[in-house]
Design a protein around this motif. Structure first.
Motif, PDB file in Angstrom:
ATOM      1  N   ARG A 106     104.502 -34.861  78.808  1.00 18.50           N
ATOM      2  CA  ARG A 106     104.262 -33.574  78.121  1.00 18.50           C
ATOM      3  C   ARG A 106     104.578 -32.423  79.067  1.00 18.50           C
ATOM      4  N   ASN A 107     104.713 -31.224  78.460  1.00 26.38           N
ATOM      5  CA  ASN A 107     104.878 -30.012  79.270  1.00 26.38           C
ATOM      6  C   ASN A 107     103.640 -29.798  80.137  1.00 26.38           C
ATOM      7  N   THR A 108     103.863 -29.294  81.337  1.00 27.98           N
ATOM      8  CA  THR A 108     102.748 -29.015  82.238  1.00 27.98           C
ATOM      9  C   THR A 108     102.152 -27.627  82.004  1.00 27.98           C
ATOM     10  N   THR A 109     102.951 -26.716  81.436  1.00 25.42           N
ATOM     11  CA  THR A 109     102.490 -25.353  81.146  1.00 25.42           C
ATOM     12  C   THR A 109     102.908 -24.979  79.736  1.00 25.42           C
ATOM     13  N   ILE A 110     101.998 -24.353  78.979  1.00 29.82           N
ATOM     14  CA  ILE A 110     102.302 -23.911  77.619  1.00 29.82           C
ATOM     15  C   ILE A 110     101.618 -22.570  77.341  1.00 29.82           C
ATOM     16  N   ARG A 111     102.090 -21.927  76.304  1.00 29.71           N
ATOM     17  CA  ARG A 111     101.370 -20.776  75.756  1.00 29.71           C
ATOM     18  C   ARG A 111     100.723 -21.238  74.459  1.00 29.71           C
ATOM     19  N   VAL A 112      99.437 -20.960  74.298  1.00 26.30           N
ATOM     20  CA  VAL A 112      98.737 -21.302  73.058  1.00 26.30           C
ATOM     21  C   VAL A 112      98.198 -20.025  72.427  1.00 26.30           C
ATOM     22  N   GLN A 113      98.492 -19.873  71.134  1.00 23.44           N
ATOM     23  CA  GLN A 113      97.944 -18.776  70.339  1.00 23.44           C
ATOM     24  C   GLN A 113      97.120 -19.399  69.223  1.00 23.44           C
ATOM     25  N   ALA A 114      95.910 -18.894  69.032  1.00 22.99           N
ATOM     26  CA  ALA A 114      95.010 -19.465  68.033  1.00 22.99           C
ATOM     27  C   ALA A 114      93.883 -18.472  67.782  1.00 22.99           C
ATOM     28  N   TYR A 115      92.852 -18.925  67.065  1.00 22.07           N
ATOM     29  CA  TYR A 115      91.632 -18.131  66.854  1.00 22.07           C
ATOM     30  C   TYR A 115      90.435 -18.978  67.246  1.00 22.07           C
ATOM     31  N   ASP A 116      89.368 -18.298  67.685  1.00 25.81           N
ATOM     32  CA  ASP A 116      88.132 -19.026  67.974  1.00 25.81           C
ATOM     33  C   ASP A 116      87.178 -18.895  66.781  1.00 25.81           C
ATOM     34  N   LEU A 117      85.985 -19.440  66.921  1.00 28.49           N
ATOM     35  CA  LEU A 117      85.035 -19.446  65.800  1.00 28.49           C
ATOM     36  C   LEU A 117      84.532 -18.056  65.427  1.00 28.49           C
ATOM     37  N   ALA A 118      84.651 -17.109  66.369  1.00 24.21           N
ATOM     38  CA  ALA A 118      84.215 -15.737  66.085  1.00 24.21           C
ATOM     39  C   ALA A 118      85.334 -14.920  65.446  1.00 24.21           C
ATOM     40  N   GLY A 119      86.503 -15.561  65.258  1.00 27.81           N
ATOM     41  CA  GLY A 119      87.639 -14.852  64.681  1.00 27.81           C
ATOM     42  C   GLY A 119      88.454 -14.095  65.710  1.00 27.81           C
ATOM     43  N   ASN A 120      88.117 -14.264  66.994  1.00 30.05           N
ATOM     44  CA  ASN A 120      88.872 -13.608  68.058  1.00 30.05           C
ATOM     45  C   ASN A 120      90.191 -14.327  68.288  1.00 30.05           C
ATOM     46  N   GLU A 121      91.237 -13.543  68.587  1.00 31.64           N
ATOM     47  CA  GLU A 121      92.534 -14.137  68.853  1.00 31.64           C
ATOM     48  C   GLU A 121      92.566 -14.720  70.260  1.00 31.64           C
ATOM     49  N   ILE A 122      93.124 -15.918  70.371  1.00 33.07           N
ATOM     50  CA  ILE A 122      93.353 -16.566  71.662  1.00 33.07           C
ATOM     51  C   ILE A 122      94.850 -16.465  71.939  1.00 33.07           C
ATOM     52  N   ASP A 123      95.211 -16.005  73.111  1.00 37.39           N
ATOM     53  CA  ASP A 123      96.620 -15.972  73.524  1.00 37.39           C
ATOM     54  C   ASP A 123      96.637 -16.202  75.028  1.00 37.39           C
ATOM     55  N   GLU A 124      96.850 -17.467  75.413  1.00 40.59           N
ATOM     56  CA  GLU A 124      96.724 -17.832  76.813  1.00 40.59           C
ATOM     57  C   GLU A 124      97.895 -18.697  77.265  1.00 40.59           C
ATOM     58  N   VAL A 125      98.240 -18.582  78.525  1.00 42.41           N
ATOM     59  CA  VAL A 125      99.149 -19.531  79.169  1.00 42.41           C
ATOM     60  C   VAL A 125      98.255 -20.477  79.963  1.00 42.41           C
ATOM     61  N   VAL A 126      98.360 -21.763  79.665  1.00 41.63           N
ATOM     62  CA  VAL A 126      97.486 -22.749  80.305  1.00 41.63           C
ATOM     63  C   VAL A 126      98.339 -23.862  80.908  1.00 41.63           C
ATOM     64  N   ASP A 127      97.759 -24.580  81.865  1.00 44.71           N
ATOM     65  CA  ASP A 127      98.512 -25.674  82.484  1.00 44.71           C
ATOM     66  C   ASP A 127      97.611 -26.869  82.752  1.00 44.71           C
ATOM     67  N   GLY A 128      98.181 -27.887  83.373  1.00 48.19           N
ATOM     68  CA  GLY A 128      97.407 -29.053  83.775  1.00 48.19           C
ATOM     69  C   GLY A 128      96.782 -29.799  82.610  1.00 48.19           C
ATOM     70  N   MET A 129      95.559 -30.302  82.836  1.00 48.33           N
ATOM     71  CA  MET A 129      94.871 -31.115  81.839  1.00 48.33           C
ATOM     72  C   MET A 129      94.585 -30.329  80.565  1.00 48.33           C
ATOM     73  N   LEU A 130      94.257 -29.044  80.696  1.00 52.16           N
ATOM     74  CA  LEU A 130      93.986 -28.239  79.504  1.00 52.16           C
ATOM     75  C   LEU A 130      95.221 -28.174  78.614  1.00 52.16           C
ATOM     76  N   ALA A 131      96.386 -27.970  79.216  1.00 57.28           N
ATOM     77  CA  ALA A 131      97.632 -27.942  78.437  1.00 57.28           C
ATOM     78  C   ALA A 131      97.865 -29.284  77.750  1.00 57.28           C
ATOM     79  N   ARG A 132      97.639 -30.377  78.477  1.00 57.74           N
ATOM     80  CA  ARG A 132      97.865 -31.714  77.909  1.00 57.74           C
ATOM     81  C   ARG A 132      96.950 -31.973  76.711  1.00 57.74           C
ATOM     82  N   VAL A 133      95.671 -31.616  76.861  1.00 56.41           N
ATOM     83  CA  VAL A 133      94.724 -31.864  75.766  1.00 56.41           C
ATOM     84  C   VAL A 133      95.083 -31.017  74.544  1.00 56.41           C
TER      85      VAL A 133
END
Length: 196
Positions: A106-133
């Motif tokens: 899998r890619n080691t680094t990704i950008r993820v865009q999503a929403y959390d339970l409070a309706g807040n926007e998530i826009d993060e660049v993550v790597d390592g195990m978090l990216a894999r999961v």
């Protein structure tokens, strides 16, 4: 609605392409809390909604799988992945395929865009195990299992294990322990109609 349970391969919902949620309400928050509990109960680090027979684009994670570290709990709703960089291989497993493991690149680094339970926007660049999961769980939402991504040589080694799951599933269908496939499909359609 009855308590959520983790479904196992080859349950058809695992191949269902999940639909985006239009809103986050109490029911969605309750589902997320229940999914987190199930994830810990089964010693996992991530769990997608279709693994608990819900057809929605939502997953929960705790990269350490440690219930004593609730600060690591994350809920991602309607995730979109982009900007994948780098490659690494690691052995993966799945709560819907207990005791089955295989190497996945899998890619080691990704950008993820999503929403959390409070309706807040998530826009993060993550790597390592978090990216894999995040990639593993987003695959689930697209009806993709990690076994689809293992090398061909490993897949042939896993085929007999997958066959055992298929035999067990068919036996449960025939005994009436599981509802008929048509009933499963109708239930998914009804759930989608209600929220997507």
């Amino acid at each position: 609605m009855s308590p959520l349970q983790i479904i196992q391969y080859p349950h058809p919902t695992l191949r269902h392409v999940s639909q985006p949620l239009k809103k986050v309400d109490r029911q969605v928050r309750d589902w997320a809390a229940e999914m987190i509990e199930l994830m810990y109960e089964h010693e996992g680090i991530g769990l997608a909604a279709n693994q608990v027979d819900l057809p929605y684009r939502m997953f929960v994670i705790n990269v350490e799988g440690d219930p004593d570290k609730p600060e690591l709990e994350r809920v991602f709703i309607n995730p979109v992945i982009s900007r994948g960089k780098g490659l690494s291989e690691m052995s993966e497993g799945c709560l819907s395929l207990p005791d089955v493991r295989g190497p996945v690149t899998r890619n080691t680094t990704i950008r993820v865009q999503a929403y959390d339970l409070a309706g807040n926007e998530i826009d993060e660049v993550v790597d390592g195990m978090l990216a894999r999961v995040i990639l593993h769980e987003t695959d689930h939402l697209d009806g993709i299992l990690f076994t689809d991504k293992v090398p061909a040589t490993t897949r042939s080694e896993l085929d007999h294990l997958l066959h055992e799951f298929e035999l067990a599933f068919n036996s449960r269908l025939e005994s009436g322990e599981l509802p008929h496939l048509d009933a499963m499909a109708a239930r998914l359609a009804e759930l989608q109609e209600a929220r997507c």
